[in-house]
Design a protein around this motif. Structure first.
Motif, mmCIF file in Angstrom:
data_model
loop_
_atom_site.group_PDB
_atom_site.id
_atom_site.type_symbol
_atom_site.label_atom_id
_atom_site.label_comp_id
_atom_site.label_asym_id
_atom_site.label_seq_id
_atom_site.Cartn_x
_atom_site.Cartn_y
_atom_site.Cartn_z
ATOM 1 N N GLY A 112 -4.674 9.873 7.022
ATOM 2 C CA GLY A 112 -3.405 10.328 7.589
ATOM 3 C C GLY A 112 -2.392 9.200 7.673
ATOM 4 N N LEU A 113 -2.849 8.025 8.059
ATOM 5 C CA LEU A 113 -1.954 6.864 8.107
ATOM 6 C C LEU A 113 -1.445 6.494 6.716
ATOM 7 N N LEU A 114 -2.320 6.584 5.719
ATOM 8 C CA LEU A 114 -1.886 6.296 4.351
ATOM 9 C C LEU A 114 -0.840 7.307 3.883
ATOM 10 N N GLU A 173 -4.744 12.646 -0.037
ATOM 11 C CA GLU A 173 -4.490 13.920 0.624
ATOM 12 C C GLU A 173 -5.725 14.818 0.585
ATOM 13 N N THR A 174 -6.435 14.817 -0.540
ATOM 14 C CA THR A 174 -7.665 15.609 -0.655
ATOM 15 C C THR A 174 -8.713 15.123 0.336
ATOM 16 N N LEU A 175 -8.883 13.814 0.442
ATOM 17 C CA LEU A 175 -9.827 13.269 1.421
ATOM 18 C C LEU A 175 -9.416 13.640 2.846
ATOM 19 N N HIS A 176 -8.127 13.611 3.120
ATOM 20 C CA HIS A 176 -7.617 13.990 4.444
ATOM 21 C C HIS A 176 -7.968 15.442 4.754
ATOM 22 N N ILE A 177 -7.771 16.301 3.794
ATOM 23 C CA ILE A 177 -8.057 17.726 3.998
ATOM 24 C C ILE A 177 -9.555 17.966 4.157
ATOM 25 N N LEU A 221 0.831 -1.210 0.000
ATOM 26 C CA LEU A 221 0.000 0.000 0.000
ATOM 27 C C LEU A 221 0.864 1.259 0.000
ATOM 28 N N ALA A 222 1.962 1.238 0.745
ATOM 29 C CA ALA A 222 2.877 2.380 0.763
ATOM 30 C C ALA A 222 3.523 2.566 -0.603
ATOM 31 N N GLN A 223 3.887 1.469 -1.215
ATOM 32 C CA GLN A 223 4.471 1.553 -2.558
ATOM 33 C C GLN A 223 3.457 2.108 -3.550
#
Length: 158
Positions: free
Chosen positions: A81-83, A29-33, A14-16
C-alpha cells in the motif's frame, strides 16, 4: 507540510520506478489485493463465527488459527500500500475516495481494538450465542471492510 512530504515521496527513486516500469505498479497492486483478500477473508470468517455461523468452532480457537493469517497479510498489505501511495501521493491525497478508504481502515482497526479489549475477553464464557455487543462489533467490522473494498475499487474511477 503534508504537500511537501508528498512531493518528497513522489521524488524518491522507488516512486519513480513505480511510475516508469510497466509491470511494477500492476505487480505491487496484485500483491496488495492478494494480501487484502487474505486479511478480509480471515476477518470475515471470524466475524461470521461471532454472528453465529459455525458454532461448533470455539471462538478463541478460531481466533488463534486466523490471527497469524491476518498478521501475515498485514505484512504484505502495508508495504505494498505504501508503494502504491508513493507512486502518486499528491493525487491520492486529493482523492476523497482514497481518504475515505483510509478513514474506514482506521475505524475498522479501532473497532477491532474495542472488540478485543471488551467482549472478546470473556469469549470463553459466552453462551452458545455471542453477546449483542460482540455481534454489533462483528456486523460493524463486516460493513467497514466491505466499504473499504468498495473504496479500493472506486479509486480506479475517481
Amino acid at each position: 507540510m503534508l504537500g511537501d512530504a508528498a512531493k518528497l515521496a513522489a521524488s524518491l527513486p522507488l516512486a519513480q520506478a513505480m511510475r516508469e516500469h510497466a509491470w511494477l505498479y500492476p505487480a505491487v497492486e496484485t500483491l496488495h489485493i492478494v494480501g487484502f483478500a487474505v486479511l478480509v477473508g480471515a476477518v470475515a470468517m471470524f466475524d461470521l463465527r461471532v454472528l453465529g455461523f459455525g458454532r461448533q468452532l470455539p471462538v478463541k480457537a478460531l481466533a488463534r488459527h486466523l490471527l497469524p493469517w491476518s498478521v501475515g497479510s498485514m505484512l504484505l498489505v502495508v508495504p505494498t500500500g505504501l508503494l502504491l501511495f508513493v507512486a502518486d501521493p499528491l493525487a491520492l491525497l486529493a482523492n476523497r475516495v482514497f481518504l475515505l478508504k483510509l478513514g474506514l481502515v482506521a475505524v475498522a482497526g479501532l473497532n477491532a481494538l474495542a472488540f478485543h479489549a471488551g467482549p472478546y475477553r470473556q469469549a470463553d464464557g459466552w453462551p452458545p450465542r455471542a453477546p449483542a455487543r460482540a455481534m454489533l462489533h462483528a456486523l460493524l467490522s463486516l460493513g467497514l471492510w466491505i466499504a473499504v473494498i468498495a473504496c479500493g475499487r472506486l479509486l480506479a474511477y475517481f
